[in-house]
Design an enzyme around this catalytic site. Structure first.
Site, PDB file in Angstrom:
ATOM      1  N   LYS A 256       7.694  16.027  22.125  1.00 50.63           N
ATOM      2  CA  LYS A 256       7.683  14.564  22.314  1.00 50.63           C
ATOM      3  C   LYS A 256       6.510  14.004  21.528  1.00 50.63           C
ATOM      4  O   LYS A 256       5.361  14.117  21.931  1.00 50.63           O
ATOM      5  CB  LYS A 256       7.516  14.262  23.811  1.00 50.63           C
ATOM      6  CG  LYS A 256       8.189  12.994  24.290  1.00 50.63           C
ATOM      7  CD  LYS A 256       7.673  11.712  23.670  1.00 50.63           C
ATOM      8  CE  LYS A 256       6.409  11.191  24.328  1.00 50.63           C
ATOM      9  NZ  LYS A 256       5.804  10.068  23.603  1.00 50.63           N
TER      10      LYS A 256
ATOM     11  N   GLU B 161      -5.447  19.433  26.037  1.00 53.43           N
ATOM     12  CA  GLU B 161      -6.476  19.166  25.013  1.00 53.43           C
ATOM     13  C   GLU B 161      -6.759  17.677  25.091  1.00 53.43           C
ATOM     14  O   GLU B 161      -5.897  16.872  24.739  1.00 53.43           O
ATOM     15  CB  GLU B 161      -5.938  19.469  23.605  1.00 53.43           C
ATOM     16  CG  GLU B 161      -5.565  20.889  23.343  1.00 53.43           C
ATOM     17  CD  GLU B 161      -6.757  21.757  23.106  1.00 53.43           C
ATOM     18  OE1 GLU B 161      -7.895  21.253  23.148  1.00 53.43           O
ATOM     19  OE2 GLU B 161      -6.553  22.954  22.899  1.00 53.43           O
TER      20      GLU B 161
ATOM     21  N   GLU C  13     -15.289   7.497  25.593  1.00 54.57           N
ATOM     22  CA  GLU C  13     -14.659   7.792  24.307  1.00 54.57           C
ATOM     23  C   GLU C  13     -14.166   6.489  23.676  1.00 54.57           C
ATOM     24  O   GLU C  13     -13.378   5.765  24.280  1.00 54.57           O
ATOM     25  CB  GLU C  13     -13.480   8.750  24.506  1.00 54.57           C
ATOM     26  CG  GLU C  13     -12.861   9.162  23.186  1.00 54.57           C
ATOM     27  CD  GLU C  13     -11.678  10.096  23.345  1.00 54.57           C
ATOM     28  OE1 GLU C  13     -10.806   9.817  24.180  1.00 54.57           O
ATOM     29  OE2 GLU C  13     -11.628  11.100  22.611  1.00 54.57           O
TER      30      GLU C  13
HETATM   31  P1  NAD Z   1      -2.264   9.289  25.168  1.00 56.90           P
HETATM   32  O1  NAD Z   1      -2.770  10.112  26.283  1.00 56.90           O
HETATM   33  O2  NAD Z   1      -2.063   7.854  25.371  1.00 56.90           O
HETATM   34  O3  NAD Z   1      -0.843   9.844  24.667  1.00 56.90           O
HETATM   35  C1  NAD Z   1      -0.668  11.187  24.287  1.00 56.90           C
HETATM   36  C2  NAD Z   1       0.802  11.540  24.435  1.00 56.90           C
HETATM   37  O4  NAD Z   1       1.133  11.480  25.807  1.00 56.90           O
HETATM   38  C3  NAD Z   1       1.756  10.593  23.717  1.00 56.90           C
HETATM   39  O5  NAD Z   1       2.832  11.329  23.175  1.00 56.90           O
HETATM   40  C4  NAD Z   1       2.259   9.708  24.842  1.00 56.90           C
HETATM   41  O6  NAD Z   1       3.520   9.167  24.599  1.00 56.90           O
HETATM   42  C5  NAD Z   1       2.310  10.701  25.978  1.00 56.90           C
HETATM   43  N1  NAD Z   1       2.277  10.113  27.304  1.00 56.90           N
HETATM   44  C6  NAD Z   1       1.712   8.945  27.698  1.00 56.90           C
HETATM   45  N2  NAD Z   1       1.945   8.738  29.012  1.00 56.90           N
HETATM   46  C7  NAD Z   1       2.641   9.798  29.461  1.00 56.90           C
HETATM   47  C8  NAD Z   1       3.178  10.159  30.724  1.00 56.90           C
HETATM   48  N3  NAD Z   1       3.029   9.386  31.782  1.00 56.90           N
HETATM   49  N4  NAD Z   1       3.844  11.322  30.819  1.00 56.90           N
HETATM   50  C9  NAD Z   1       4.001  12.127  29.758  1.00 56.90           C
HETATM   51  N5  NAD Z   1       3.533  11.831  28.526  1.00 56.90           N
HETATM   52  C10 NAD Z   1       2.853  10.676  28.383  1.00 56.90           C
HETATM   53  O7  NAD Z   1      -3.229   9.591  23.962  1.00 56.90           O
HETATM   54  P2  NAD Z   1      -3.224   8.901  22.534  1.00 56.90           P
HETATM   55  O8  NAD Z   1      -3.741   7.520  22.708  1.00 56.90           O
HETATM   56  O9  NAD Z   1      -1.903   9.107  21.871  1.00 56.90           O
HETATM   57  O10 NAD Z   1      -4.267   9.804  21.759  1.00 56.90           O
HETATM   58  C11 NAD Z   1      -5.626   9.617  21.874  1.00 56.90           C
HETATM   59  C12 NAD Z   1      -6.234  10.589  22.834  1.00 56.90           C
HETATM   60  O11 NAD Z   1      -5.879  11.928  22.486  1.00 56.90           O
HETATM   61  C13 NAD Z   1      -7.735  10.536  22.812  1.00 56.90           C
HETATM   62  O12 NAD Z   1      -8.262  10.572  24.110  1.00 56.90           O
HETATM   63  C14 NAD Z   1      -8.121  11.813  22.070  1.00 56.90           C
HETATM   64  O13 NAD Z   1      -9.384  12.287  22.341  1.00 56.90           O
HETATM   65  C15 NAD Z   1      -7.049  12.734  22.480  1.00 56.90           C
HETATM   66  N6  NAD Z   1      -6.909  13.830  21.512  1.00 56.90           N
HETATM   67  C16 NAD Z   1      -7.368  15.069  21.860  1.00 56.90           C
HETATM   68  C17 NAD Z   1      -7.284  16.112  20.967  1.00 56.90           C
HETATM   69  C18 NAD Z   1      -7.760  17.490  21.337  1.00 56.90           C
HETATM   70  O14 NAD Z   1      -7.339  18.438  20.705  1.00 56.90           O
HETATM   71  N7  NAD Z   1      -8.615  17.644  22.329  1.00 56.90           N
HETATM   72  C19 NAD Z   1      -6.736  15.902  19.711  1.00 56.90           C
HETATM   73  C20 NAD Z   1      -6.296  14.626  19.382  1.00 56.90           C
HETATM   74  C21 NAD Z   1      -6.383  13.598  20.308  1.00 56.90           C
END
Ligand code: NAD
Length: 495
Positions: free
Chosen positions: A181, A256, A398
């Site tokens: 996804k 992650e 963050e």
């Molecule tokens: P997000 O948590 O908003 O979304 C991540 C994913 O989760 C997306 O595909 C989103 O559609 C999905 N999602 C959202 N709500 C959900 C739910 N209720 N159930 C299941 N899936 C759901 O994050 P983002 O804004 O896309 O990305 C930024 C974040 O990701 C930042 O906090 C960043 O630090 C983190 N990040 C971490 C790493 C790592 O390896 N540690 C790498 C890249 C990004």
């Protein structure tokens, strides 16, 4: 660019080897963050689409993938890696268009990394083994490492291809099939990757890609009883929702998550190297600071504080903000209007809570000549704050943009205390020529990765992940393969 531009700007799910729209027919717009223009339509999938994808993945697991010889699974992964190389230009351009990650990064870093990491996992596929355990003379005891079944992969928008390939490679090498996804802000490169996998001859249903909103398609995957494991990269807040929603089916989870990673600069460091390392290399260029490991705090020994701040501002002034498809651009836009508001909100917050802005702060249309198409994009200048108050929100939360804050420290103990003083624990950089000190900090920093005299170095052979609110479990490396297996213990009586 031409290859990508020639493709239709509509992308469909990939389920069971076929491309198909959402069963509801609904779509979501994908916005080009460099201009703010809607450039592609992706499926707005829901529960029925996830049901189809999980069923396809399960069928592929039961009828084909789990019973393939491990070396044959490896050969499939190698073929996929070759296909990614063949389509590297197209995939890099799609990702750059979709999320604004600059083309010099997607072409020279992301795409080569995707195929190389798949080859690493291909080589691992036939090296997974259990143990024999000596219990006593009247039994033969051993363990087997078995595939879990269908693995749900949920990724964010900032580096879709490389994050997804690390997760796909480990899951598939271990014998699982996958439902992926992508993030709704940047799904196109992964929807296309799903087609590339089919074209490369990967058996139907081994990789399924279902786009949609997190709370719809993502939630359907997390709560699905047919999904045996979720590997998730995203924010800490979403992970908390995912953990609660996955509780009903008690799935193993891998998270992650976010970070507030410190770069710690000691007075004995090579300051020229450190100035580049803590600024452009860490937070200003790479994806406009939209990386989980962004060095969003710079801890500087007091005796060199002013000098380092001066050097970092000079590095910021050299950043070339512009169109992500332009190879001379060194920093592109923020991914979306929502994220732009979040980042600029923190830039506005800093001075109100007492942080001093040294450089940056500019944003939006004012950064470009009147009439420029980039005026509609989500651009933010590299921004540096200073503060001696590590408890400020800009020092703790963050921001996920090209914003960092320089904080002075007295001595090594003070540096470790400040570095460990957030809820996160993803990564840290240490800049020093003192080897013993480097080792002490590697030991004492509560993070998943420490870089010494470098930063943001990730390799598929090295486990990557966090501690504390930055998550648990690992992508990459042998650990990521083991986490994609379940252990079975066998006892044979020898009467
Ligand atoms: P997000 O948590 O908003 O979304 C991540 C994913 O989760 C997306 O595909 C989103 O559609 C999905 N999602 C959202 N709500 C959900 C739910 N209720 N159930 C299941 N899936 C759901 O994050 P983002 O804004 O896309 O990305 C930024 C974040 O990701 C930042 O906090 C960043 O630090 C983190 N990040 C971490 C790493 C790592 O390896 N540690 C790498 C890249 C990004």
């Amino acid at each position: 660019m031409t290859e990508a531009a020639a493709r239709p700007t509509r992308f469909d799910n990939v389920i069971g080897g076929a491309t198909r729209p959402a069963t509801s027919g609904a779509t979501l717009p994908s916005i080009d963050p460099s201009t703010g223009v809607d450039w592609a339509a992706i499926p707005r999938s829901g529960g029925p689409d996830v049901d189809l994808a999980v069923a396809a993945a399960r069928t592929a697991f039961d009828t084909r993938w789990r019973s393939l010889r491990a070396a044959e699974r490896g050969r499939h992964l190698r073929r996929l890696a070759d296909a990614i190389d063949e389509h590297a230009g197209e995939l890099a351009a799609l990702e750059t268009r979709d999320n604004g990650r600059i083309i010099s990064e997607t072409t020279t870093f992301d795409l080569p990394a995707c195929s190389e990491m798949l080859r690493y996992f291909a080589g691992a596929a036939d090296k997974i083994s259990g143990d024999t355990v000596e219990v006593g003379p009247t039994s033969f005891n051993f363990t087997r490492r078995e595939a879990i079944g269908v693995v749900g992969v949920i990724v964010p928008w900032n580096a879709p291809l490389s994050i997804a390939c690390a997760k796909l490679g480990a899951a598939l090498a271990a014998g699982n099939t996958v439902v992926l996804k992508p993030a709704e802000q940047a799904s196109c490169s992964l929807l296309r990757l799903g087609q590339v996998a089919v074209e490369a001859g990967l058996p139907d249903g081994v990789i399924n890609v279902v786009a949609g909103l997190g709370e719809e398609a993502g939630d359907a995957l997390v709560t699905h009883p047919g999904v045996g494991r979720i590997t998730f990269t995203g924010s800490t807040e979403t992970a908390q929702v995912v953990a609660a929603r996955a509780a009903g089916t008690l799935k193993p989870l891998h998270f992650e998550l976010g970070g507030k990673s410190p770069n710690i600069v000691f007075a004995d460091a090579d300051l020229d190297l450190a100035a580049v390392g803590v600024s452009t290399m860490s937070v200003f260029t790479g994806n406009a600071g939209q990386t989980c490991i962004a060095g969003s705090r710079i801890l500087i020994e007091s005796s060199i504080f002013d000098d380092m701040v001066d050097r970092i501002s000079k590095e910021a002034a050299n950043v070339v903000l512009g169109a992500p498809m332009d190879p001379t651009t060194t920093m592109g836009p923020i991914v979306s209007a929502e994220q732009f508001d979040r980042v600029t909100g923190y830039i506005d917050l800093g001075p109100t809570e007492g942080a001093a802005m040294v450089c940056g702060g500019g944003r939006g249309a004012g950064l470009f000549a009147p009439g420029s198409p980039l005026a509609g994009g989500y651009y933010v200048e590299p921004t540096l704050f200073t503060s001696s108050r590590p408890d400020l929100r800009v020092c703790q939360e963050e921001i996920f943009g090209p914003v960092t804050v320089a904080i002075p420290f007295r001595d090594e103990a003070d540096a470790v205390r400040i570095a460990n003083g957030t809820r996160y624990g993803l990564a840290a950089g240490v800049w020093t020529r003192d080897l013993a000190r480097a080792h002490r900090l590697i030991r004492d920093l509560q993070v998943g990765s420490v870089w010494v005299n470098t930063y943001r170095r990730i390799h598929w052979a090295l486990p990557f992940g966090g501690t504390k609110a930055s998550g648990f479990g690992r992508d990459s490396g042998w650990e990521s393969i083991l986490e994609n297996t379940q252990l079975k213990t066998a006892w044979i009586d020898l009467p």
